[in-house]
Enzyme design. Structure first.
Site, PDB file in Angstrom:
ATOM      1  N   GLU A 106     -23.815  54.652  -6.066  1.00 32.06           N
ATOM      2  CA  GLU A 106     -23.082  53.522  -5.473  1.00 32.06           C
ATOM      3  C   GLU A 106     -23.695  52.234  -6.009  1.00 32.06           C
ATOM      4  O   GLU A 106     -24.565  51.641  -5.374  1.00 32.06           O
ATOM      5  CB  GLU A 106     -23.167  53.589  -3.946  1.00 32.06           C
ATOM      6  N   ASP A 114     -29.656  53.212   3.008  1.00 33.64           N
ATOM      7  CA  ASP A 114     -30.402  54.444   3.261  1.00 33.64           C
ATOM      8  C   ASP A 114     -31.225  54.873   2.056  1.00 33.64           C
ATOM      9  O   ASP A 114     -32.024  55.808   2.147  1.00 33.64           O
ATOM     10  CB  ASP A 114     -29.437  55.565   3.668  1.00 33.64           C
ATOM     11  N   LYS A 151     -25.382  59.779   7.664  1.00 33.68           N
ATOM     12  CA  LYS A 151     -24.694  58.523   7.976  1.00 33.68           C
ATOM     13  C   LYS A 151     -24.685  58.240   9.481  1.00 33.68           C
ATOM     14  O   LYS A 151     -24.727  57.076   9.898  1.00 33.68           O
ATOM     15  CB  LYS A 151     -23.265  58.564   7.443  1.00 33.68           C
ATOM     16  N   ASP A 169     -17.347  51.967   4.641  1.00 35.99           N
ATOM     17  CA  ASP A 169     -18.116  52.510   3.531  1.00 35.99           C
ATOM     18  C   ASP A 169     -18.344  51.398   2.516  1.00 35.99           C
ATOM     19  O   ASP A 169     -17.618  50.399   2.484  1.00 35.99           O
ATOM     20  CB  ASP A 169     -17.360  53.663   2.872  1.00 35.99           C
ATOM     21  N   ASP A 205     -17.869  61.285  12.236  1.00 35.72           N
ATOM     22  CA  ASP A 205     -16.895  60.322  12.723  1.00 35.72           C
ATOM     23  C   ASP A 205     -15.832  60.972  13.608  1.00 35.72           C
ATOM     24  O   ASP A 205     -15.529  60.473  14.698  1.00 35.72           O
ATOM     25  CB  ASP A 205     -16.230  59.589  11.533  1.00 35.72           C
TER      26      ASP A 205
END
Length: 738
Positions: A115, A144, A285, A309, A451
């Site tokens: 990312e 993280d 997460k 995200d 989620d």
């Protein structure tokens, strides 16, 4: 005048409408259900006798068709009451212009390689530029990976934001991600605007070049490290899995001194990296989100939380205003625990080659769940009421708390450094020990798809949820551009969702008496992906094997029993085409959706099912895989040309190739047998449906054959996959039919 004001106060801030065509759909669904029952009856009535060849195969077909039928019934439940929501932003502004609640925005990233920091910064900048009052807007980035590269990128983004935010607001820019906005050029004829556009674009290019250069080097130069105290956190050994708590308030929006180049207030911007130690489970997460909830409660404590995200950029600057219409509505707002937006993507091809857009899911299925006031929490693009996310049960008093803007007044006397140090305590490894966090508070632990299960627990505490699909998508993400990444992502989701069904959170048990039966069935549509794969794998392997042996599994075309099979297939297909075209697919896009449905069920979902069984018997533990958000130029070129990208010898591709080859072999064998051996005899109708079925599967797998036999680019299937799949098919053909 007083009467007009009174009437204005009585108007709702949003309205709900039922989708049209419900009666016609229900009639069609009933007719298909009758045919499904007739198919089941056919399997029972024509079951081969004991000792006859194909008896157990026939029973397997019956069980698979029962599974398909029951799953189909669940999919109809969420089409039974499709609902649309429409907010009234103008009414909100007239009623609450100076009394809007604060909003905390959470962005999660985990790996600066998969990312890239510049991608994350585009998301952050787009969120900082919302039209919501800056002094009531707070953006938190959870890293993280604990990377100083990400921290450096956030510092650079904070400097650029002082130019970007006023530019967006001054010219009412709708696309507030700098990368996406500048990629489109500018159409303004005004010379002053053009000059400013070029200046801001150059500032962005400078920022991007700095971030990418430092990211490529992998180390922060000493002269840059000396410019901000935050880099002191990386003076000792810090790794991705072993580092102390880090909290850095980069822009302190509590004070009027935090301003952009025009002198207007800036939102609060905070970097956090929760403590990680090898001996502590960090809960992926969900753990990051719970850490964000606690840190934000100490710094800003806004009553509304938006989580995203790192690749989901803001696409509508007024998205917060739309969301507040639901939370602040006088009649129904106090019931709403969270509001979910669809996941939309900026890189979907015209015909959606990997079916990544999920248009039918978002525009039909999830809006159908909304009809039961049980919208799914999908992990990104979701606005939460803080109380609902922290374990509070539904109560009417939360409407009053939402309008209270004094949440952060107690923090004004504390310095930035004091807040940072106090907040670090809340993200230490020891903090959650023997607390309700991860159980009754925050996101639920123990599941990769935290989620969905968290959303269900919120609803079971009495809160309602809303699914809102706006005309202009609120967020734009990045969809997978290779088949391998797309299937890995689907496997992760499938495995996590199915774990929910086989845990105490099974909707038919946990939500019994708390959610409607329709909502429970709707949840099961997604929680049963893994078990459904077994029926699908059986159905794509057994019919071609039986075709090779000349064993019929379906009625003759001339038989009356042929009618329910034909009607169920045709009616479902025609309605599916209508549904897809209405949702925004092209006809070819619909065909790609059918192909990807088969591919997902026979690869990603099947292997997820295997892993699920292994986990249920305690032989492995939950893991989480971050999917890459970058691709090479040649991969991008093939993706834009809608050429499927394989390129690896993944075990999923071996099974995919084996299924394709088996059906091709069965079809060619049937055709050769008909031409060479039965030219002068009457056609055998007992195998007609199996031949047609294999033909459909062969056409669906055309890209696989191309990748196996015709292509020579890097995206083809390796020869090792062809070799292994042929061996697998050979073994399958040797298995006796009983």
């Amino acid at each position: 005048m007083a009467r007009e004001v009174l009437n204005e106060e009585a108007f709702p801030l949003f309205e709900t409408k039922q989708a049209k065509g419900g009666a016609a759909f229900k009639l069609l669904a009933f007719s298909i259900f009758v045919c499904i029952c007739l198919i089941w009856a056919y399997r029972i009535l024509f079951l081969p006798g004991v000792g006859e060849q194909g008896r157990w195969i026939w029973i397997g077909m019956f069980l698979a068709e029962i599974g398909f039928g029951l799953y189909w019934a669940c999919t109809q439940a969420i089409r039974w009451n499709v609902t649309r929501r429409y907010p009234f932003k103008e009414r909100l502004l007239r009623r609450y212009r100076d009394k809007l609640p604060g909003v905390d925005i959470f962005v999660c990233t985990a790996d600066p390689v998969l990312e890239p920091p510049i991608l994350v910064m585009n998301t952050v900048l787009s969120l900082m530029a919302y039209t919501h009052p800056a002094e009531k807007l707070n953006v938190y980035l959870s890293d993280d990976g604990g990377s100083d590269l990400t921290f450096y990128a956030l510092l650079e983004a904070s400097h650029f934001s002082k130019h970007w935010i006023p530019f967006c607001k001054r010219h009412n820019i709708q696309q507030r991600s700098p990368e996406a906005y500048f990629a489109g050029g500018h159409n303004g004829q005004d010379t002053t605007f053009a000059q400013e556009w070029l200046i801001v674009k150059q500032l962005y290019e400078d920022m991007r070049n700095k971030i990418e250069s430092i990211s490529h080097k992998g180390i922060i130069p000493r002269d840059i490290r000396d410019q901000h105290k935050g880099f002191l956190e990386w003076n000792h050994k810090v790794t991705k899995r072993d580092h102390q708590s880090i909290v850095q308030i980069i822009i302190d929006g509590r004070h009027a001194t935090a301003v952009d180049k025009d002198g207007s207030r800036l939102p609060t911007l905070v970097y956090i990296a929760r403590e990680k130690r090898p001996q502590y489970h960090h809960n992926f997460k969900a753990g990051a989100m719970n850490a964000l909830i606690r840190v934000s409660s100490e710094i800003s404590n806004a009553p509304i939380i938006l989580n995203l995200d790192c690749d989901m950029k803001a696409n509508d600057p007024d998205a917060i205003m739309d969301a507040l219409c639901f939370f602040l509505d006088d009649e129904k707002g106090h019931e709403i625990g969270f509001l979910q937006h669809p996941q939309t993507f900026s890189n979907i091809t015209k015909n959606d080659i990997y079916a990544g857009s999920g248009l039918v899911v978002h525009k039909v299925e999830l809006t159908g769940m909304d009809g039961y006031d049980a919208a799914l929490y999908c992990g990104t693009g979701c606005f939460h009421r803080r109380e609902s996310l922290t374990g509070q049960k539904y109560s009417k008093v939360y409407q009053e708390r939402l309008n209270n803007n004094e949440a952060r007044s107690s923090n004004l006397e504390r310095t930035t450094g004091e807040l940072e140090e106090e907040a670090k305590v809340f993200i230490s490894c020891e903090y959650e020990k023997e607390t309700p966090w991860g159980k009754e508070m925050g996101l639920v632990y123990g599941c990769p798809v935290e989620d969905v299960v968290t959303g269900m627990t919120i609803q079971c505490r009495g809160w309602k949820s809303v699914y809102y699909y706006p005309d202009r998508e609120a967020f734009k993400g990045v969809a997978p551009s290779t088949l391998d990444v797309a299937l890995i992502q689907q496997k992760r989701w499938c495995e996590g969702l199915s774990q929910i069904f086989f845990s105490k959170y099974c909707p038919f048990i946990y939500a019994h008496g708390k959610l409607s039966l329709g909502a429970q069935m709707g949840y099961s549509v997604y929680l049963l992906w893994a078990p459904l794969s077994l029926h699908t794998v059986y159905y794509v392997i057994v019919p071609p094997l039986c075709l090779i042996r000349g064993i019929p599994l379906f009625p003759q075309v001339s038989s009356l029993w042929f009618a329910p099979f034909a009607y169920a297939f045709m009616a479902r297909s025609i309605y599916s085409i209508f549904e897809a075209l209405k949702s925004g697919y092209t006809l070819r896009g619909w065909w790609n959706l059918q192909r990807m449905t088969v591919i997902r069920r026979t690869t990603a979902y099947f292997f997820a099912c295997i892993d699920l069984v292994i986990k249920l018997v305690g032989l492995s533990h939950t893991a989480f895989a971050v999917t890459a958000k970058v691709m090479t130029e040649d991969v991008l070129e093939r993706y834009e040309q809608e050429i499927m990208e394989f390129g690896t010898s993944s075990i999923m591709f071996i099974l995919l190739a084996a299924v394709a080859i088996l059906n091709l072999f069965a079809l060619l064998g049937a055709m050769i047998k008909r031409v060479m051996l039965d030219m002068n005899s009457k056609p055998d109708q007992t195998l007609t449906l199996q031949v047609v079925y294999c033909l459909l599967l062969v056409v669906l797998h055309l890209p696989v054959y191309q990748a196996l036999f015709l292509r020579h680019d890097k995206g083809r299937l390796p020869s090792s996959v062809l070799f292994k799949s042929i061996i697998l098919v050979s073994f399958a053909c040797l298995v006796p039919i009983i």
